[in-house]
Design an enzyme around this catalytic site. Structure first.
Site, PDB file in Angstrom:
ATOM      1  N   ASP A   1       1.478   0.180  12.689  1.00  0.00           N
ATOM      2  CA  ASP A   1       1.824  -1.141  12.164  1.00  0.00           C
ATOM      3  C   ASP A   1       2.204  -2.132  13.256  1.00  0.00           C
ATOM      4  OD1 ASP A   1       1.377  -0.542   9.489  1.00  0.00           O
ATOM      5  OD2 ASP A   1       3.393   0.250   9.212  1.00  0.00           O
TER       6      ASP A   1
ATOM      7  N   GLY B   1       0.814  -1.199   0.000  1.00  0.00           N
ATOM      8  CA  GLY B   1       0.000   0.000   0.000  1.00  0.00           C
ATOM      9  C   GLY B   1       0.853   1.256   0.000  1.00  0.00           C
TER      10      GLY B   1
END
Length: 450
Positions: A327, A101
């Protein structure tokens, strides 16, 4: 690339102490940006320590497709002969960004203000992720995007022939969106201004300045205002990529929950916009120390030492810390399962549109391993079982998500019974040496049939 070929089931079994040094790969975020800004510069940019995972290699191939000369010299040393701002050529074929992404959104931004057209695709996971959050602001420059329903890949971007400078307020904390707008602003006349209400990782701003762009950052009552003067002539640089804090999270967290462990992770980037996990772990009572703190390539760096910490306590993670550790929530939830009490994570809706719905993936997997998890649209809560208290014994779906797969491999090291994932292939997108590195520390990882 992840998402193609035969699945590789993996199992992590309870192990003895993890000890030694864990030289994790280069930072993924900085590696992407080094390649892209090198391609937009004049001259030859030389990069050392580049992460050679699938995501970054896909970005290198994309830069070649747009006309830059990208050379792998071996051992993480790469060079990029740039074409300059506005110098991208129209690619002959479709740009395949695999699982990344970050890669696709930054590349879209970099080409959106050049009069060329490019088509982007990816693996099954990437093709299911929304792109409207980046194509909407790129449309303000004059770019046009056509994709599948819901703004999903495959997607074709027609770059602006006469780009306009943009003033854009990022609606949700996203370094990818911010960076895409700034990269698009490079080839627009005048000032492009980005406003973010919550600071996100600032590698793009730091690196743009290093390449010679005129960029300022100001904290105001309105938020963080980033102003970029368009159409600079970027100059090639030498870039030493620090080791990735998001990858370091896995050996660090494993050491904290496996009895007797003592692991040193050298040369980790500790940019304040990336270090939220380590602050959170310390708040929980982790024995985690910074050694040899220093500055390398404009980024703060240190060696991290993590030791087994059986007395960690669950905490409420401050919502304003989410952007600096977005993350790392999957592996944090593994630590939370091994801590005492409840760990509450709020303001994390961004996790639902990552490589997978990471809240759901971790919640389902942890429940299968005997952990109580509550979750909602923008939050989740893990009820810790204390050191050695997680039963394990489940096979979990990785959902084509590298961080889900690695998080459950870490859990298996400290659970009572082995933990498996249905497919470990996605790990190579960000951490291609995960298996041998963890095995060298003492982990017991195996592939099905191996």
């Amino acid at each position: 690339m992840s998402g193609h070929g035969t699945p590789i089931p993996m199992t992590s079994s309870p192990c003895g102490p993890l000890t030694g040094t864990a030289p994790v790969p280069g930072d993924k975020s900085i590696s992407h940006r080094a390649l892209i800004l090198g391609a937009l510069s004049i001259g030859e940019t030389r990069i050392t320590g580049l992460l050679e995972g699938d995501d970054v290699l896909d970005t290198a191939r994309a830069m070649r497709a747009f006309g830059a000369t990208v050379t792998d010299h071996g051992g993480g040393a790469w060079s990029v002969q740039g074409v300059g701002v506005g110098g991208f050529a129209e690619p002959d074929g479709v740009i395949d960004c695999g699982n990344s992404g970050t890669g696709v959104r930054l590349i879209m931004g970099a080409m959106a203000t050049s009069p060329i057209t490019a088509t982007f695709t990816g693996d099954a996971s990437l093709n299911g992720r929304p792109m409207g959050r980046v194509t909407d602001p790129l449309a303000l420059f004059g770019a046009h995007a056509v994709g599948r329903e819901g703004g999903r890949l495959p997607m074709t971007i027609a770059g602006a022939h006469d780009p306009l400078p943009v003033r854009y307020t990022v609606p949700v904390p996203s370094a990818q969106v911010k960076s895409a707008v700034l990269l698009a602003g490079l080839n627009a006349p005048g000032e492009t201004i980005v406003i973010e209400h919550e600071p996100t990782r600032d590698h793009t701003e730091r690196m743009l300045s290093g390449f010679g762009a005129e960029i300022t950052v100001e904290d105001t009552d309105e938020g963080r205002i980033i102003t970029l003067q368009g159409q600079p002539e970027l100059q090639a640089q030498q870039i030493a990529v620090p080791r990735d804090p998001s990858s370091a999270a896995f050996p660090v967290c494993a050491a904290l929950i496996v009895p007797g462990s003592d692991v040193l992770v050298p040369g980790i980037g500790l940019n304040p916009t990336r270090a939220g996990l380590f602050t959170t772990l310390r708040d929980m009572g982790a024995d985690l120390t910074y050694e040899n703190e220093r500055i390398e390539g404009g980024e703060p760096v240190a060696d991290l030492r993590a030791r087994y910490s059986p007395d960690m306590q669950g905490i409420s993670v401050p919502p304003d810390r989410a952007a600096s550790m977005i993350d790392e929530y999957p592996v944090l939830s593994v630590v939370a399962a091994c801590a005492r009490g409840v760990t509450d994570m709020q303001g994390v809706k961004e996790l639902r549109v990552k490589e997978s719905d990471r809240i759901d993936a971790m919640a389902q997997g942890l429940r299968a391993c005997g952990v109580i998890v509550d979750d909602g649209p923008d939050w989740w809560r893990v009820h810790g079982l204390g050191a050695g208290g997680v039963p394990g014994g489940a096979t979990v779906a990785s959902r084509l998500d590298h961080r889900i797969a690695m998080a459950f491999m870490v859990l298996g090291m400290a659970a009572q019974q082995p933990v498996s994932v249905d497919d470990g292939r996605p790990i190579t997108t960000s951490f291609p040496i995960f298996e041998p590195l963890m095995a060298d520390l003492g982990a017991q990882l195996s592939r099905s049939g191996a």
